[in-house]
Design an enzyme around this catalytic site. Structure first.
Site, PDB file in Angstrom:
ATOM      1  CE  LYS A  80      -1.995  -1.159   3.937  1.00 28.91           C
ATOM      2  NZ  LYS A  80      -1.360  -2.466   4.205  1.00 28.91           N
TER       3      LYS A  80
ATOM      4  NE  ARG B 151      -5.264  -1.253   9.956  1.00 25.29           N
ATOM      5  CZ  ARG B 151      -4.202  -0.938   9.231  1.00 25.29           C
ATOM      6  NH1 ARG B 151      -4.213   0.096   8.428  1.00 25.29           N
ATOM      7  NH2 ARG B 151      -3.125  -1.675   9.302  1.00 25.29           N
TER       8      ARG B 151
ATOM      9  NE  ARG C  81       7.478  -2.223   6.500  1.00 27.05           N
ATOM     10  CZ  ARG C  81       6.160  -2.361   6.476  1.00 27.05           C
ATOM     11  NH1 ARG C  81       5.459  -1.835   5.495  1.00 27.05           N
ATOM     12  NH2 ARG C  81       5.553  -3.036   7.425  1.00 27.05           N
TER      13      ARG C  81
ATOM     14  NE  ARG D 119       5.555  -0.162  10.205  1.00 28.38           N
ATOM     15  CZ  ARG D 119       4.501  -0.300   9.398  1.00 28.38           C
ATOM     16  NH1 ARG D 119       4.516   0.255   8.207  1.00 28.38           N
ATOM     17  NH2 ARG D 119       3.451  -0.986   9.789  1.00 28.38           N
TER      18      ARG D 119
ATOM     19  NE  ARG E 185       1.444  -4.985  10.991  1.00 23.96           N
ATOM     20  CZ  ARG E 185       2.631  -4.777  10.403  1.00 23.96           C
ATOM     21  NH1 ARG E 185       3.748  -5.169  11.014  1.00 23.96           N
ATOM     22  NH2 ARG E 185       2.699  -4.187   9.254  1.00 23.96           N
TER      23      ARG E 185
HETATM   24  P1  AP5 Z   1       4.777  -1.549   1.970  1.00 26.45           P
HETATM   25  O1  AP5 Z   1       4.476  -0.770   0.741  1.00 26.45           O
HETATM   26  O2  AP5 Z   1       5.438  -0.864   3.096  1.00 26.45           O
HETATM   27  O3  AP5 Z   1       3.457  -2.339   2.455  1.00 26.45           O
HETATM   28  P2  AP5 Z   1       2.149  -1.813   3.204  1.00 26.45           P
HETATM   29  O4  AP5 Z   1       0.978  -2.450   2.537  1.00 26.45           O
HETATM   30  O5  AP5 Z   1       2.160  -0.342   3.321  1.00 26.45           O
HETATM   31  O6  AP5 Z   1       2.337  -2.558   4.584  1.00 26.45           O
HETATM   32  P3  AP5 Z   1       2.199  -2.028   6.079  1.00 26.45           P
HETATM   33  O7  AP5 Z   1       2.931  -3.015   6.918  1.00 26.45           O
HETATM   34  O8  AP5 Z   1       2.570  -0.593   6.190  1.00 26.45           O
HETATM   35  O9  AP5 Z   1       0.652  -2.199   6.276  1.00 26.45           O
HETATM   36  P4  AP5 Z   1      -0.124  -2.238   7.605  1.00 26.45           P
HETATM   37  O10 AP5 Z   1      -1.521  -2.057   7.147  1.00 26.45           O
HETATM   38  O11 AP5 Z   1       0.151  -3.446   8.415  1.00 26.45           O
HETATM   39  O12 AP5 Z   1       0.497  -1.023   8.444  1.00 26.45           O
HETATM   40  P5  AP5 Z   1       0.024   0.469   8.710  1.00 26.45           P
HETATM   41  O13 AP5 Z   1       1.221   1.309   8.788  1.00 26.45           O
HETATM   42  O14 AP5 Z   1      -1.078   0.858   7.825  1.00 26.45           O
HETATM   43  O15 AP5 Z   1       5.653  -2.821   1.509  1.00 26.45           O
HETATM   44  C1  AP5 Z   1       6.159  -3.718   2.482  1.00 26.45           C
HETATM   45  C2  AP5 Z   1       7.568  -4.162   2.105  1.00 26.45           C
HETATM   46  O16 AP5 Z   1       7.501  -5.003   0.969  1.00 26.45           O
HETATM   47  C3  AP5 Z   1       8.519  -3.015   1.739  1.00 26.45           C
HETATM   48  O17 AP5 Z   1       9.798  -3.332   2.196  1.00 26.45           O
HETATM   49  C4  AP5 Z   1       8.484  -2.992   0.189  1.00 26.45           C
HETATM   50  O18 AP5 Z   1       9.713  -2.532  -0.356  1.00 26.45           O
HETATM   51  C5  AP5 Z   1       8.252  -4.473  -0.131  1.00 26.45           C
HETATM   52  N1  AP5 Z   1       7.417  -4.686  -1.303  1.00 26.45           N
HETATM   53  C6  AP5 Z   1       6.272  -4.044  -1.661  1.00 26.45           C
HETATM   54  N2  AP5 Z   1       5.772  -4.558  -2.803  1.00 26.45           N
HETATM   55  C7  AP5 Z   1       6.620  -5.551  -3.172  1.00 26.45           C
HETATM   56  C8  AP5 Z   1       6.653  -6.462  -4.274  1.00 26.45           C
HETATM   57  N3  AP5 Z   1       5.710  -6.434  -5.228  1.00 26.45           N
HETATM   58  N4  AP5 Z   1       7.674  -7.345  -4.326  1.00 26.45           N
HETATM   59  C9  AP5 Z   1       8.635  -7.375  -3.371  1.00 26.45           C
HETATM   60  N5  AP5 Z   1       8.661  -6.532  -2.315  1.00 26.45           N
HETATM   61  C10 AP5 Z   1       7.666  -5.636  -2.218  1.00 26.45           C
HETATM   62  O19 AP5 Z   1      -0.595   0.331  10.170  1.00 26.45           O
HETATM   63  C11 AP5 Z   1       0.246   0.004  11.259  1.00 26.45           C
HETATM   64  C12 AP5 Z   1      -0.585  -0.107  12.531  1.00 26.45           C
HETATM   65  O20 AP5 Z   1      -1.226   1.156  12.808  1.00 26.45           O
HETATM   66  C13 AP5 Z   1      -1.745  -1.107  12.504  1.00 26.45           C
HETATM   67  O21 AP5 Z   1      -1.310  -2.414  12.813  1.00 26.45           O
HETATM   68  C14 AP5 Z   1      -2.667  -0.526  13.563  1.00 26.45           C
HETATM   69  O22 AP5 Z   1      -2.186  -0.811  14.835  1.00 26.45           O
HETATM   70  C15 AP5 Z   1      -2.532   0.957  13.345  1.00 26.45           C
HETATM   71  N6  AP5 Z   1      -3.503   1.504  12.376  1.00 26.45           N
HETATM   72  C16 AP5 Z   1      -3.219   2.024  11.136  1.00 26.45           C
HETATM   73  N7  AP5 Z   1      -4.328   2.473  10.548  1.00 26.45           N
HETATM   74  C17 AP5 Z   1      -5.349   2.242  11.426  1.00 26.45           C
HETATM   75  C18 AP5 Z   1      -6.746   2.482  11.378  1.00 26.45           C
HETATM   76  N8  AP5 Z   1      -7.326   3.030  10.305  1.00 26.45           N
HETATM   77  N9  AP5 Z   1      -7.486   2.113  12.454  1.00 26.45           N
HETATM   78  C19 AP5 Z   1      -6.924   1.552  13.555  1.00 26.45           C
HETATM   79  N10 AP5 Z   1      -5.591   1.292  13.654  1.00 26.45           N
HETATM   80  C20 AP5 Z   1      -4.821   1.645  12.601  1.00 26.45           C
HETATM   81 MG    MG Z   2       2.302   1.005   4.919  1.00 22.71          MG
END
Ligand code: AP5
Ligand code: MG
Length: 218
Positions: free
Chosen positions: A15, A90, A126, A158, A169
């Site tokens: 994402k 979410r 990552r 992270r 997660r």
């Molecule tokens: P990356 O692009 O970073 O993936 P991402 O989908 O953004 O993954 P996240 O881990 O950030 O998602 P998440 O939803 O768990 O975390 P968030 O920060 O939203 O890619 C990942 C890695 O893979 C990178 O190293 C990249 O280079 C590599 N990659 C990407 N595509 C690739 C490919 N095609 N091939 C190979 N490698 C690839 O949320 C974190 C926490 O915040 C949650 O757990 C929760 O506690 C809280 N939170 C966030 N939003 C909310 C909400 N709306 N409500 C309540 N709690 C919330």
């Molecule tokens: Mg992310």
């Protein structure tokens, strides 16, 4: 044209990576609820401590915190040329709230689909810089070890990117977030995209899906 995009997907689904690229290409604003919450943790306020607890366990941060933070950021982005929401909404409550509070909802909801066995390696490899630029030790390494290509800042893992927290997660994603695909499907906005394979290939699929519009498998 003002673009209003939601990008959904499992942890490590890509994402943030694709949202950042779309922001550069389309000149829209990136609203990442995860990044907003990590900023709040840095502030070490009382709220920041509640956020930290939930994030480090891989649980959802309570709605009373996340909704106001995300919505106020979105309002500030409202005047811009458009936005991409990453990580918000979410769950169904957040999606309904977004509908209630905004006349102009998403025009398309990109839903990245990635097999679970690819996700753990993506997440544990990552590395990010303090400005949120995203790398991967194997799939997208920086030019210089441990330093961001763009701003030279130190790259770190992270705190919620351990294999154990990722499992929770993923469970939370399956339970709380995947119902949104049906919710937006009923509104003819869902656009599933195969998120497996090389980064550039996936980005090309995302781009083609945006051009084609929702409800067509990408
Ligand atoms: P990356 O692009 O970073 O993936 P991402 O989908 O953004 O993954 P996240 O881990 O950030 O998602 P998440 O939803 O768990 O975390 P968030 O920060 O939203 O890619 C990942 C890695 O893979 C990178 O190293 C990249 O280079 C590599 N990659 C990407 N595509 C690739 C490919 N095609 N091939 C190979 N490698 C690839 O949320 C974190 C926490 O915040 C949650 O757990 C929760 O506690 C809280 N939170 C966030 N939003 C909310 C909400 N709306 N409500 C309540 N709690 C919330
Ligand atoms: Mg992310």
């Amino acid at each position: 044209m003002k673009r209003r995009i939601v990008i959904l997907g499992p942890p490590g689904g890509g994402k943030g990576t694709h949202a950042k690229r779309l922001v550069e290409e389309l000149g829209i604003i990136h609203v990442s609820s995860g990044a907003i919450l990590r900023d709040e943790v840095e502030r070490a306020s009382d709220m920041g401590r509640r956020v930290k607890q939930a994030v480090e366990a891989g649980d959802l941060v309570p709605d009373d915190i996340v909704i106001d933070l995300a919505i106020s950021r979105l309002r500030r982005a409202g005047e811009a040329t458009g936005w991409i929401l990453d990580g918000f909404p979410r769950d169904l409550d957040q999606a309904r709230l977004l509908e209630e509070r905004f006349e102009e909802g998403p025009q398309i909801v990109i839903a990245l689909e990635v097999p679970e066995n690819e996700l753990v390696e993506r997440v544990t490899g990552r590395r990010t810089c303090p400005n949120g630029h995203i790398y991967h030790l194997r799939f997208h390494p920086p030019r210089r070890d441990g330093a961001c290509d763009i701003d030279g800042l130190e790259l770190t893992a992270r705190s919620d990117d351990t294999a154990e927290v990722v499992r929770n997660r993923l469970e939370v994603y399956r339970r709380e977030t995947t119902p949104l695909i049906g919710f937006y499907g009923e509104r003819d906005l869902s656009a599933p995209v195969d998120g497996s394979g090389q980064l550039d290939v996936v980005y090309a699929r995302v781009r083609a899906t945006l051009d084609r519009g929702p409800s067509q498998p990408g």
